[in-house]
Design an enzyme around this catalytic site. Sequence first.
Site: not given
Length: 459
Positions: A157, A278, A284, A291
Amino acid sequence: SANTMWGGRFAAGPDAIMEAINASIGYDKRLYAQDIAGSRAHAAMLAAQGILTHADAEAIGAGLLQVLAEIEAGDFPFSAALEDIHMNVEARLKEVIGEPAGRLHTARSRNDQVATDFKLWVRDQIDAAISGIEALQKAFLAQAEAGADWVMPGFTHLQSAQPVTWGHHMMAYVEMLGRDAGRFRDARARMNECPLGAAALAGTSFPIDRHATAHALGFDRPAANSLDAVADRDFALEFLSAASICAMHLSRFAEELVIWSSAQFRFVRLSDGFSTGSSIMPQKRNPDAAELLRAKLGRILGANVALFTVMKGLPLAYSKDMQEDKEQVFDAADNLMLGLAAMTGMVRDMTANRDILEAAAGAGFATATDLADWLVRSLNLPFREAHHVTGALVALAEKKGCDLADLTLAELQSGHPGITQDIYSVLGVHNSVASRTSYGGTAPDQVRAQLGRWKEKLG
Ligand code: ARG
């Protein structure tokens, strides 16, 4: 003007829109090598059977090699008016060798031709997928070997569950990928029957030798039913299904990398080579490749659903609907291979933060099960009662804002008077993982056993 391949009964050529919806050459030119190999095998067989003269067959064979070279040189004038790769190759062959080119299509149809070409292509992709998977397995193995005994949180979980080893987590993906490769191997074995010679749907009256062409093209045998041979695309669906499952596995690890590389987790650092920055936020390091890998399943499974939907309800044998099989499979295959390569690079180059993993391993009372197991083993408590006692101690630690190992012996004894000093030995994360020696468990020795088995298997 009417089509030179099939225009005998037509007075006028197709409408431009008809040509646009009908032509597949824009994408099925990718089948050129398979198409030419199939034609060469077919021509050689026709000559061996006395259906073509050897002179014609030789002219065809040599001409096809020239067409192959022209396509590979990159300046072949593919024509939409010639619909597809089959007719583009044959039309060029006619220009190159003249009249014998028209004899190549004896005892053959584009229906068995395209099924053969496409099977050959999918078969190659299966081989590529298996090598891609094995390369990724090796990258996971290297990570597992480096950190066979590093401790980290194991989750259910996404809540701290029990400590596990880094190596164990890496090896979980080696197992998944092993089954993925197995699915591709199974699909390959099942699909390896040659459609060529099924002709349009019914077979042919010419005395062809389907065993010879099947053998020449590396198939195990000819497909046994000519209707089935031209009508089915289950081999492509099996490829897409195996690809979907594999992409699902990649997507799950991609998701873990997205979480693990966040500033909140810092379990891993992705390499510069597999991170992006970024344009506005200088701090970043974005896990874009992970992704995108997470997203790839969307299109691969999408291709699978699309082809199922194309095939559903098609009466036997061939229908032009089936031309829509190729773009889906091409796109899925391209993205699977790219995904496997990207994941391999990410896994190979990522760095696990061993200290952070270890500190996180004990968080969230992750050794509570070890405490309960100690109560069962040392005090002979039924597990349900041990679970209850441990739950109360977790609540106490939570109230005090400390870990289980920080409770005093007197506090632990408030849970059960039989508890002794010895219990502290199981509250540490290293002891916890070392104790899980059951077959397939997270103990470093078990992980090393899995590792050894896979290293042998993958060579
Ligand atoms: N381009 C076609 C396809 O991909 C080839 C087969 C055409 N057969 C036919 N009977 N029109 O399916």
